[in-house]
Structure formats: C-alpha cells, structure tokens
Write an enzyme that holds these catalytic residues in place. Structure first.
Site, PDB file in Angstrom:
ATOM      1  N   GLU A  39      14.041 -14.197   1.482  1.00  0.00           N
ATOM      2  CA  GLU A  39      14.357 -15.298   2.412  1.00  0.00           C
ATOM      3  C   GLU A  39      13.476 -16.498   2.079  1.00  0.00           C
ATOM      4  O   GLU A  39      13.706 -17.611   2.549  1.00  0.00           O
ATOM      5  CB  GLU A  39      14.102 -14.867   3.871  1.00  0.00           C
ATOM      6  CG  GLU A  39      15.056 -13.784   4.364  1.00  0.00           C
ATOM      7  CD  GLU A  39      14.583 -13.135   5.670  1.00  0.00           C
ATOM      8  OE1 GLU A  39      13.654 -13.677   6.314  1.00  0.00           O
ATOM      9  OE2 GLU A  39      15.134 -12.076   6.019  1.00  0.00           O
ATOM     10  N   ASP A  79       0.832  -1.188   0.000  1.00  0.00           N
ATOM     11  CA  ASP A  79       0.000   0.000   0.000  1.00  0.00           C
ATOM     12  C   ASP A  79       0.880   1.257   0.000  1.00  0.00           C
ATOM     13  O   ASP A  79       1.859   1.339   0.744  1.00  0.00           O
ATOM     14  CB  ASP A  79      -0.872  -0.031   1.274  1.00  0.00           C
ATOM     15  CG  ASP A  79      -1.960   1.023   1.271  1.00  0.00           C
ATOM     16  OD1 ASP A  79      -2.821   0.979   0.378  1.00  0.00           O
ATOM     17  OD2 ASP A  79      -1.943   1.895   2.170  1.00  0.00           O
TER      18      ASP A  79
HETATM   19  C1  GLC Z   1      -4.233   3.074  -0.819  1.00  0.00           C
HETATM   20  C2  GLC Z   1      -5.472   2.215  -0.823  1.00  0.00           C
HETATM   21  C3  GLC Z   1      -6.631   3.057  -0.412  1.00  0.00           C
HETATM   22  C4  GLC Z   1      -6.372   3.563   0.990  1.00  0.00           C
HETATM   23  C5  GLC Z   1      -5.035   4.288   1.077  1.00  0.00           C
HETATM   24  C6  GLC Z   1      -4.603   4.462   2.490  1.00  0.00           C
HETATM   25  O1  GLC Z   1      -4.306   4.094  -1.741  1.00  0.00           O
HETATM   26  O2  GLC Z   1      -5.643   1.635  -2.089  1.00  0.00           O
HETATM   27  O3  GLC Z   1      -7.846   2.356  -0.471  1.00  0.00           O
HETATM   28  O4  GLC Z   1      -7.398   4.432   1.368  1.00  0.00           O
HETATM   29  O5  GLC Z   1      -4.005   3.562   0.449  1.00  0.00           O
HETATM   30  O6  GLC Z   1      -4.213   3.239   3.030  1.00  0.00           O
END
Ligand code: GLC
Ligand code: CA
Length: 531
Positions: free
Chosen positions: A251, A210
């Site tokens: 790993e 993310d």
């Molecule tokens: C990314 C995710 C989104 C989320 C953001 C914060 O962009 O795809 O859905 O709100 O990160 O984690």
C-alpha cells in the site's frame, strides 16, 4: 539479471543491524537508546569518514518488560522509555533519511509480552473475547502439556505454560513471558497488519520480520515427528499469510520485507522469496551455520543460486545478536586469526551477489565479550555477542568506552582498547577502514552490485568467483586456510589482474598479478580487477 539502475535500494548497499541497547547511550544510564543512534548516524552514512551502508535495521525498541530484551512487546506502536520517545524515533527517521540512509524496524508478530493488554485480557477467563487471540489448550489426557512442542530456548523446555487461573496451557515458542499470538484468528492478523501501517505511515522503509516461519503452525497442534515439524512453516498457510503482509506493505511505495526465516533447509527458505509476492529477502541460516570452509560456503552459495528463481535475491550474513561473533566463532587459535577471519567474512558477504547484512561491531572485527556468571542476563547465552560498542579507547574515555558515561549494562568486548572505533578510524590498516573501503568499492562498481557471478575452480581452500557487468570485471579470491596457498585457477579465467583490495591492506594498490602465479596469504581475501 537486473541492470544497475533497476536495482532496488535494498539490493545496492549493505544493511547494518543496530542492537539498540548496545549501540550508543545518550543519557548515561548504561543502556543504548534512540538518541544515541541519532548521535552516531554520521558514523554510518552521509559523512566523509562514514562506513557507507545504505540502511539500518534496528532491533526492537518498543515498550517491553525486557524478558527477551525487547522481543517481548507490550505495545507495538510506541517506544520504551528506556530507548526514548516516538518523537525521538521520528527524529531518527528524519536524520537518517537526510543522510540517504533507509530505516528498517523489527516487527515481532509471532508473540507478544505476557504483559500486553491483549494477553492480560486473554488469560482473564476462558470466555473473554480475546481468549482466542492466543493459543490455549487443555492439558493432555493424563495431564501435562498438550503436545511435544519445545521452546526455541533449551533452558525453557516445553513450549507450554500452565495457567492455574483458567486451568489451560498457553503456547510460548520462546520464553513463558512471550505467549504466541493465534494467527488462525483473523482479528489477530488484522491487528498486526495495523501495526505495519502505523510504522509505514511514520516513514519506515521496511521491516525485519522476527521468526517469520512461526506465523503458521498446524492448527490441529499435532506432535512434531522426527523430520516433520508441526510448529512452524506450515504449508500452504505460511505463504498465504506472507502474501497478506506483502499486500499491506505494498500500500506504500518502495518498502521492503526481510524475514528471519530460521529454517535449516534452503529449499524451504527460497519458497519465502521465490514468488515475488512474499518477502524481498530471507536471512539464510543454512549459510550462517556452515563451518569455516571454502568448499562448504561455495556449495551453499551455489545451492541457493540453483534453487532461487531469477527474481529472488540473496541476503548474506554471518553474525547477528543471537550468535557468537565471527572473530570468536571462527578463530583457529593462532594469534590474530579471529580478526583476520572477520575481515575475510566481511569481504565475502559484501562481494557475493546479494545484499550484505553487517551486525554492529563486525566492521570492527570485535570478538565476543567474556561475561562472568554474575553478569549473565540472557536466558539463551547470547550476552557475549551483545556487548556494547566501544567507541573510544577505555584509557581515553573511561570504562564506558564512549558507549556510555555510566556503567554499561554488559561488559565490553575483549580487546576494546585496541578495537575501539576511535582507535581504528586513525589507523589506515584497521578492520574498520578495510570494511569502509570494501563498501566504497561496492558502491562505485556496478559489477559488484548487480553483476553476474561465476565460480572459478581453484585450490580447495580458496573460494574464488568473478563478478561481471558491462562496467567491470572482478575476481574475488578468499583463502579460508590459516596458511599461504597458491590460487591455482583452472578453466576460463582472466590471466592478469590488478589488486583493488586485500584484507591485509598491505599489498600495493594497483599491484599487477598473474592469476596463475598468485599466492594468497593465510586468511587473506583479495578483490582483483581483471585486466
Ligand atoms: C528472534 C530474535 C531473538 C529473539 C527471538 C524471539 O530469533 O532474533 O533475539 O529472542 O526471535 O523473539
Ligand atoms: Ca540510555
């Protein structure tokens, strides 16, 4: 160029994104869950009627207060009761692997929930040992937030929240319920690496990272300037951190990393995959944001090819849980155009050299849901693309459309009656059947996986290219115009070909065409086998 048998698993097949709240609900509470995913695995792989994807990426299912629907994590190594248990997760991995389906989980390393024990400790006093696990700063001279950084969510405003108890601000790049972890602190980095190992040991095949570009920021927290961001993609730190993550994943054998590299500059994006010791794949948001235009898409694909090193492999997607669906975003107002374009988009991303990512429901050509103001739950307007999957016609299965026996947490997408999985499975001309056949063809044709890709100059509304290997030679012709167009190919290109697939599914299979005379229907895409 890699030969077929040298391709990695994550290069060969499409990867399917599951947004678990909206995929399938096994217990009638109106919210999708892990057991629901297990129940639907045959839809994805391993059975005769399966879609035929190679992997699933599951958006977060960890314990969370759901301020950002799971992207605010309170425990990185457990499952939220709303989604099930760790045993359910283990079952999901076993059942997926039994079908040859790999499992990628979402890792959210930039921020935790404000209810995470780490943050509770951190905010408890300026002297707490975990104070420095998050980004705390005094107010600016004269008061107010320490700098001009903004949350990614328009509605949130400044990326800083004042905490009265200790008189400082903490950084939140998203909602105030998602305080940014301090990656300048090696203990944070080590703790997050342990999270990776936890899931790797449980058998996951990879991670979607993310907002990976946010893992390095200017440690001096200087103001963003026009054209110069200090709150993300900080050089060269970001690449060192990625190499650290890579070492952990290495790993274990044969695992992959795909990053949400949310940068609008391809040169920056390819730096995350160009060196062979960082990410395997980067989601390309430059491509996602292009207008519906053959020339723009072709130019962007070529830009990528030029910037990427030979070893770097593209990932193509046009939809996820944060953006309006293809059928809604690209519809031109004429009846059916949204669905026609969803078909064309699927053919595009599955035939370009690279790994296609299919967001759940795109294979059905779903449009967004209409969400009335009283049903809005997301801070950033993303409810419409997160509507539950209609598995059965509501007239057969009731208002939960086979997604749930209860009341779904969001309204169903528009057209659920016609677009439901059950309705499309029985219709050989449906979008679902088309996408299945595209993926089938891709799986059986090495040229469509690892084959080289060459542009074919043609009518400006058409994006035309070849895919070629020792085993086969294909011409893909995609008409982005809402009207019929003559392909009008120029330069060296095969003269005759057979139709393998049309997005209309009405052309006779095997029909022979003269490329010089070929007329493509409005919004039609064709995969042709060179003769
Ligand atoms: C990314 C995710 C989104 C989320 C953001 C914060 O962009 O795809 O859905 O709100 O990160 O984690
Ligand atoms: Ca449920």
């Amino acid at each position: 160029m890699r030969e077929q048998d040298e391709l990695h698993w994550w290069q060969r097949d499409a990867i399917y994104q599951i947004y678990p709240r909206s995929f399938s609900d096994s217990n009638g509470d109106g919210i999708g869950d892990l057991r629901g995913i297990v129940d639907r695995l045959d839809y994805l792989a391993g059975a005769d009627s399966s879609l035929g994807v190679g992997a699933i990426w599951i958006s977060p299912f960890y314990p969370s207060p759901m301020a950002d629907f799971g992207y605010d994590v309170v425990d990185y190594t457990d499952v939220d009761p709303i989604f099930g248990t760790l045993d359910d997760f283990d079952l999901l991995v076993r059942e997926a692997h039994a079908r040859g389906l790999r499992v990628i989980v979402d890792w959210v390393p930039n921020h935790s929930s404000d209810e995470h024990p780490w943050f509770r400790e951190s905010r408890s006093s300026r002297h707490n040992p975990r104070r420095d696990w998050y980004v705390w700063r005094d107010p600016a001279r004269g008061g107010g937030p320490p700098n001009n950084w903004r949350s990614a969510f328009e509605a949130v405003g400044p990326a800083w929240t004042f905490d009265g108890a200790t008189g400082q601000y903490y950084l939140n790049s998203f909602t105030p319920q998602q305080p940014d972890l301090n990656w300048e602190n090696p203990d944070v980095e080590a703790a997050m690496h342990e999270v990776l190992r936890f899931w790797l040991r449980r058998g996951v095949d990879g991670f979607r990272i993310d907002v990976v570009h946010k893992l390095a920021k200017d440690p001096e927290l200087r103001d963003n300037q026009p054209g110069l961001r200090h709150d993300e993609d900080w050089q060269p730190t970001i690449h060192d951190r990625l190499r650290g993550i890579r070492r952990v994943v290495d790993e274990f054998e044969d695992r992959m990393l795909v990053g949400e590299v949310y940068l609008r500059d391809l040169r920056r994006v390819v730096e995350y995959i160009n060196t062979g010791d960082q990410l395997d794949l980067a989601h390309n948001f430059v491509f996602l944001f292009l207008p519906w235009d053959a020339q723009a898409m072709r130019a962007s694909v070529e830009d990528f090819e030029q910037l990427a090193e030979a070893a770097a492999w593209p990932a193509w997607f046009l939809a996820n849980h944060d953006h309006p669906r293809v059928a809604s975003r690209f519809a031109d107002g004429t009846p059916g155009s949204g669905e026609r374009r969803a078909r064309l988009a699927a053919m595009l991303i599955c035939t370009l050299r690279g790994t296609p990512f299919i967001y759940q429901g795109e294979e059905l050509g779903l449009p967004d849901a209409e969400v009335p103001p009283e049903a809005v739950v997301d801070v950033d307007g993303r409810d419409p693309e997160r509507a539950p999957i209609p598995w059965e016609r509501p007239s057969d299965a009731g208002p939960g459309a086979g997604f749930s026996t209860g009341a779904p947490w969001l309204p169903l997408p528009t057209g659920a009656e016609r677009l439901a999985v059950g309705a499309q499975l029985g219709d050989p001309g449906s979008t679902l059947q088309l996408v299945r056949r595209i993926l089938d063809l891709r799986r059986s044709e090495p040229a469509l996986q690892g084959g080289s890709q060459r542009r074919v100059d043609s009518a400006t509304q058409v994006f035309c290219f070849t895919r070629e290997s020792e085993d086969g030679h294909f011409v893909v012709a995609l008409n982005f115009a809402g009207e019929r167009v003559r392909l009008d190919p120029r330069g060296a290109v095969v003269r005759r070909a057979r139709v393998e697939l049309s997005t209309y599914l009405t052309r006779a299979p095997g029909e022979e065409v003269e490329l010089g005379a070929l007329v493509i229907e409005a919004d039609e895409g064709l995969i042709l086998r060179a003769m």
